[in-house]
Design a protein around this motif. Sequence first.
Motif, PDB file in Angstrom:
ATOM      1  N   ALA A 136       0.836  -1.208   0.000  1.00 39.98           N
ATOM      2  CA  ALA A 136       0.000   0.000   0.000  1.00 39.98           C
ATOM      3  C   ALA A 136       0.871   1.257   0.000  1.00 39.98           C
ATOM      4  O   ALA A 136       2.002   1.266   0.481  1.00 39.98           O
ATOM      5  N   THR A 137       0.321   2.330  -0.540  1.00 35.24           N
ATOM      6  CA  THR A 137       0.993   3.628  -0.560  1.00 35.24           C
ATOM      7  C   THR A 137       0.473   4.458   0.603  1.00 35.24           C
ATOM      8  O   THR A 137      -0.733   4.579   0.798  1.00 35.24           O
ATOM      9  N   ALA A 138       1.391   5.022   1.381  1.00 37.94           N
ATOM     10  CA  ALA A 138       1.043   5.854   2.534  1.00 37.94           C
ATOM     11  C   ALA A 138       1.388   7.301   2.203  1.00 37.94           C
ATOM     12  O   ALA A 138       2.546   7.704   2.242  1.00 37.94           O
ATOM     13  N   HIS A 139       0.377   8.101   1.864  1.00 41.38           N
ATOM     14  CA  HIS A 139       0.556   9.516   1.510  1.00 41.38           C
ATOM     15  C   HIS A 139       0.527  10.329   2.805  1.00 41.38           C
ATOM     16  O   HIS A 139      -0.445  10.296   3.539  1.00 41.38           O
ATOM     17  N   PHE A 140       1.619  11.070   3.082  1.00 39.10           N
ATOM     18  CA  PHE A 140       1.728  11.759   4.378  1.00 39.10           C
ATOM     19  C   PHE A 140       1.993  13.248   4.291  1.00 39.10           C
ATOM     20  O   PHE A 140       1.938  13.945   5.299  1.00 39.10           O
ATOM     21  N   SER A 141       2.278  13.783   3.114  1.00 42.31           N
ATOM     22  CA  SER A 141       2.595  15.200   2.988  1.00 42.31           C
ATOM     23  C   SER A 141       2.008  15.745   1.706  1.00 42.31           C
ATOM     24  O   SER A 141       2.153  15.147   0.641  1.00 42.31           O
ATOM     25  N   ASP A 142       1.344  16.911   1.794  1.00 37.09           N
ATOM     26  CA  ASP A 142       0.766  17.543   0.625  1.00 37.09           C
ATOM     27  C   ASP A 142       1.170  19.012   0.614  1.00 37.09           C
ATOM     28  O   ASP A 142       0.914  19.734   1.584  1.00 37.09           O
ATOM     29  N   ALA A 143       1.817  19.442  -0.433  1.00 38.82           N
ATOM     30  CA  ALA A 143       2.292  20.823  -0.591  1.00 38.82           C
ATOM     31  C   ALA A 143       3.158  21.248   0.593  1.00 38.82           C
ATOM     32  O   ALA A 143       3.042  22.368   1.089  1.00 38.82           O
ATOM     33  N   GLY A 144       4.000  20.335   1.051  1.00 32.62           N
ATOM     34  CA  GLY A 144       4.936  20.653   2.121  1.00 32.62           C
ATOM     35  C   GLY A 144       4.349  20.636   3.514  1.00 32.62           C
ATOM     36  O   GLY A 144       5.034  20.957   4.485  1.00 32.62           O
ATOM     37  N   LYS A 145       3.093  20.256   3.653  1.00 28.44           N
ATOM     38  CA  LYS A 145       2.430  20.251   4.964  1.00 28.44           C
ATOM     39  C   LYS A 145       1.917  18.854   5.290  1.00 28.44           C
ATOM     40  O   LYS A 145       1.535  18.104   4.400  1.00 28.44           O
ATOM     41  N   PRO A 146       1.889  18.493   6.591  1.00 26.93           N
ATOM     42  CA  PRO A 146       1.282  17.211   6.975  1.00 26.93           C
ATOM     43  C   PRO A 146      -0.208  17.208   6.617  1.00 26.93           C
ATOM     44  O   PRO A 146      -0.851  18.260   6.602  1.00 26.93           O
ATOM     45  N   LEU A 147      -0.729  16.043   6.313  1.00 27.96           N
ATOM     46  CA  LEU A 147      -2.156  15.936   5.994  1.00 27.96           C
ATOM     47  C   LEU A 147      -2.979  16.196   7.244  1.00 27.96           C
ATOM     48  O   LEU A 147      -2.753  15.576   8.282  1.00 27.96           O
TER      49      LEU A 147
END
Length: 158
Positions: free
Chosen positions: A120-131
């Motif tokens: 699985a893919t764990a996405h944890f950062s968006d545009a330099g910020k934590p989700l």
Amino acid sequence: MSVIQVKGNVTYPITIDPSVWIFDDRKFPFENNQPVHSDVSAETQEHTLDPERVIREGRISPPTLKSEKRYEKERLMNGSFAMKLGAVLANAEPKESAVLCVFISESERTEVPLEKAMDATAHFSDAGKPLQDGGPVHFYVDGNFKKPITGVTEIEVL
């Protein structure tokens, strides 16, 4: 809550803090809810070659330490990143009898075969910020990038 407990049929129950993954070398770019794999193998191949030879052959420009640091800082401050969940779950060492991974949030439990959870893919950062919304991590299983598993506070291996 910004940490996730990993427990159950594992040798070492662990607590994961996705906010430190930004410094992990296993992370990869993640844009528009898709992993970015363009030129990853080419980058890896360039790094395995002798840097002086690559510069002499003109394949890359000689970097300066100052520009490298600035580029890396900008990339971390503005980038979106993800990691393979298996890279983290492997630290808990699931036992041989483990076959199932349960993602537990306040409102639901999502059961996934352990083999699929490891990929699985764990996405944890968006545009330099934590989700923040549904964070700290969005989990994408089976390459389904339309409907993530969100709000996870515990991962139980059964």
